[in-house]
Motif scaffolding. Structure first.
Motif, PDB file in Angstrom:
ATOM      1  N   TYR A 161       0.855  -1.189   0.000  1.00 20.84           N
ATOM      2  CA  TYR A 161       0.000   0.000   0.000  1.00 20.84           C
ATOM      3  C   TYR A 161       0.892   1.240   0.000  1.00 20.84           C
ATOM      4  N   ALA A 162       0.517   2.216  -0.779  1.00 17.28           N
ATOM      5  CA  ALA A 162       1.181   3.505  -0.700  1.00 17.28           C
ATOM      6  C   ALA A 162       0.891   4.114   0.676  1.00 17.28           C
ATOM      7  N   ASP A 163       1.815   4.884   1.182  1.00 12.29           N
ATOM      8  CA  ASP A 163       1.643   5.484   2.509  1.00 12.29           C
ATOM      9  C   ASP A 163       0.358   6.298   2.603  1.00 12.29           C
ATOM     10  N   SER A 164       0.004   6.929   1.509  1.00 12.77           N
ATOM     11  CA  SER A 164      -1.162   7.816   1.524  1.00 12.77           C
ATOM     12  C   SER A 164      -2.477   7.088   1.723  1.00 12.77           C
ATOM     13  N   VAL A 165      -2.502   5.768   1.523  1.00 12.42           N
ATOM     14  CA  VAL A 165      -3.758   5.033   1.644  1.00 12.42           C
ATOM     15  C   VAL A 165      -3.732   3.968   2.735  1.00 12.42           C
ATOM     16  N   LYS A 166      -2.594   3.795   3.378  1.00 10.61           N
ATOM     17  CA  LYS A 166      -2.488   2.779   4.422  1.00 10.61           C
ATOM     18  C   LYS A 166      -3.519   3.028   5.508  1.00 10.61           C
ATOM     19  N   GLY A 167      -4.170   1.971   5.917  1.00 15.18           N
ATOM     20  CA  GLY A 167      -5.184   2.074   6.959  1.00 15.18           C
ATOM     21  C   GLY A 167      -6.556   2.455   6.450  1.00 15.18           C
ATOM     22  N   ARG A 168      -6.647   2.875   5.200  1.00 18.85           N
ATOM     23  CA  ARG A 168      -7.941   3.264   4.637  1.00 18.85           C
ATOM     24  C   ARG A 168      -8.368   2.361   3.486  1.00 18.85           C
ATOM     25  N   PHE A 169      -7.408   1.864   2.721  1.00 20.76           N
ATOM     26  CA  PHE A 169      -7.705   1.012   1.564  1.00 20.76           C
ATOM     27  C   PHE A 169      -7.323  -0.428   1.893  1.00 20.76           C
ATOM     28  N   ALA A 170      -8.037  -1.350   1.295  1.00 22.20           N
ATOM     29  CA  ALA A 170      -7.722  -2.767   1.471  1.00 22.20           C
ATOM     30  C   ALA A 170      -7.873  -3.478   0.132  1.00 22.20           C
ATOM     31  N   ILE A 171      -6.868  -4.258  -0.225  1.00 24.31           N
ATOM     32  CA  ILE A 171      -6.893  -4.988  -1.491  1.00 24.31           C
ATOM     33  C   ILE A 171      -7.066  -6.466  -1.201  1.00 24.31           C
ATOM     34  N   SER A 172      -7.828  -7.143  -2.039  1.00 27.67           N
ATOM     35  CA  SER A 172      -8.037  -8.571  -1.889  1.00 27.67           C
ATOM     36  C   SER A 172      -8.237  -9.185  -3.260  1.00 27.67           C
ATOM     37  N   SER A 173      -8.068 -10.491  -3.318  1.00 25.71           N
ATOM     38  CA  SER A 173      -8.214 -11.156  -4.612  1.00 25.71           C
ATOM     39  C   SER A 173      -9.086 -12.389  -4.477  1.00 25.71           C
ATOM     40  N   ASP A 174      -9.777 -12.701  -5.532  1.00 28.73           N
ATOM     41  CA  ASP A 174     -10.555 -13.934  -5.653  1.00 28.73           C
ATOM     42  C   ASP A 174      -9.989 -14.638  -6.875  1.00 28.73           C
ATOM     43  N   GLN A 175      -9.099 -15.577  -6.639  1.00 29.12           N
ATOM     44  CA  GLN A 175      -8.400 -16.187  -7.771  1.00 29.12           C
ATOM     45  C   GLN A 175      -9.339 -17.038  -8.626  1.00 29.12           C
ATOM     46  N   ALA A 176     -10.344 -17.586  -8.014  1.00 29.03           N
ATOM     47  CA  ALA A 176     -11.298 -18.382  -8.783  1.00 29.03           C
ATOM     48  C   ALA A 176     -12.048 -17.496  -9.776  1.00 29.03           C
ATOM     49  N   LYS A 177     -12.414 -16.310  -9.330  1.00 28.72           N
ATOM     50  CA  LYS A 177     -13.144 -15.387 -10.203  1.00 28.72           C
ATOM     51  C   LYS A 177     -12.199 -14.514 -11.024  1.00 28.72           C
ATOM     52  N   ARG A 178     -10.885 -14.577 -10.688  1.00 27.80           N
ATOM     53  CA  ARG A 178      -9.896 -13.749 -11.375  1.00 27.80           C
ATOM     54  C   ARG A 178     -10.246 -12.271 -11.237  1.00 27.80           C
ATOM     55  N   THR A 179     -10.580 -11.907 -10.022  1.00 26.72           N
ATOM     56  CA  THR A 179     -10.871 -10.501  -9.734  1.00 26.72           C
ATOM     57  C   THR A 179     -10.043 -10.036  -8.550  1.00 26.72           C
ATOM     58  N   VAL A 180      -9.752  -8.764  -8.557  1.00 26.17           N
ATOM     59  CA  VAL A 180      -9.074  -8.108  -7.444  1.00 26.17           C
ATOM     60  C   VAL A 180      -9.925  -6.914  -7.047  1.00 26.17           C
ATOM     61  N   THR A 181     -10.166  -6.788  -5.769  1.00 27.98           N
ATOM     62  CA  THR A 181     -11.023  -5.726  -5.256  1.00 27.98           C
ATOM     63  C   THR A 181     -10.208  -4.754  -4.414  1.00 27.98           C
ATOM     64  N   LEU A 182     -10.487  -3.493  -4.602  1.00 30.57           N
ATOM     65  CA  LEU A 182      -9.879  -2.448  -3.780  1.00 30.57           C
ATOM     66  C   LEU A 182     -10.998  -1.764  -3.012  1.00 30.57           C
ATOM     67  N   GLU A 183     -11.020  -1.987  -1.719  1.00 32.13           N
ATOM     68  CA  GLU A 183     -11.982  -1.340  -0.845  1.00 32.13           C
ATOM     69  C   GLU A 183     -11.381  -0.026  -0.371  1.00 32.13           C
ATOM     70  N   MET A 184     -12.068   1.056  -0.651  1.00 34.66           N
ATOM     71  CA  MET A 184     -11.549   2.379  -0.301  1.00 34.66           C
ATOM     72  C   MET A 184     -12.483   3.008   0.720  1.00 34.66           C
ATOM     73  N   ASN A 185     -11.960   3.267   1.895  1.00 32.85           N
ATOM     74  CA  ASN A 185     -12.734   3.837   2.987  1.00 32.85           C
ATOM     75  C   ASN A 185     -12.181   5.193   3.388  1.00 32.85           C
ATOM     76  N   ASN A 186     -13.038   5.942   4.071  1.00 33.02           N
ATOM     77  CA  ASN A 186     -12.637   7.276   4.540  1.00 33.02           C
ATOM     78  C   ASN A 186     -11.983   8.078   3.411  1.00 33.02           C
ATOM     79  N   LEU A 187     -12.657   8.127   2.289  1.00 30.55           N
ATOM     80  CA  LEU A 187     -12.094   8.786   1.119  1.00 30.55           C
ATOM     81  C   LEU A 187     -11.912  10.275   1.350  1.00 30.55           C
ATOM     82  N   LYS A 188     -10.834  10.764   0.803  1.00 27.84           N
ATOM     83  CA  LYS A 188     -10.486  12.176   0.928  1.00 27.84           C
ATOM     84  C   LYS A 188     -10.492  12.817  -0.455  1.00 27.84           C
TER      85      LYS A 188
END
Length: 129
Positions: free
Chosen positions: A60-87
């Motif tokens: 994670y870039a320092d600017s998003v640490k603690g606010r963004f979370a990345i995860s992957s679903d290899q079966a679906k071949r998708t990667v999700t970026l959850e972005m919280n407390n957006l600025k």
């Protein structure tokens, strides 16, 4: 043919949340890193977050640490970026990118544009104050 497609951008109020999804197809090697970059008007494209399929390590870039979370679903071949407390400074076009290698890619510790071979078209994230 490799395809990378983002979805989930939109308009959100400051402090709100958005979820971006990256769908990939056509990648050949099992070892891959999927990354999210962003580019705001007048600024250079910058790395936000990435995840390795080899060991699940993330960056994670320092600017998003603690606010963004990345995860992957290899079966679906998708990667999700959850972005919280957006600025306001998170507003940008967000791009998903993919890189793949024969060797395992472990302990991802950074992101460089030149490492990524395949790019999506981008999705706009707008943050209103």
């Amino acid at each position: 043919e490799v395809q990378v497609a983002e979805s989930g951008g939109g308009l959100v109020q400051a402090g709100g949340s958005l979820r971006l999804t990256c769908a990939t197809s056509g990648l050949i090697f099992a070892n891959r890193v999927i990354g999210w970059f962003r580019q705001a008007p007048g600024k250079e494209r910058e790395g936000v977050s990435c995840i390795s399929s080899s060991d699940g390590s993330t960056y994670y870039a320092d600017s998003v640490k603690g606010r963004f979370a990345i995860s992957s679903d290899q079966a679906k071949r998708t990667v999700t970026l959850e972005m919280n407390n957006l600025k306001a400074e998170d507003a940008a076009v967000y791009y998903c990118a993919a890189r793949e290698l024969l060797e395992p890619i472990t302990n991802v510790g950074g992101m460089a544009l030149w490492e990524y071979d395949y790019w999506g078209q981008g999705t706009q994230v707008t943050v209103s104050s």
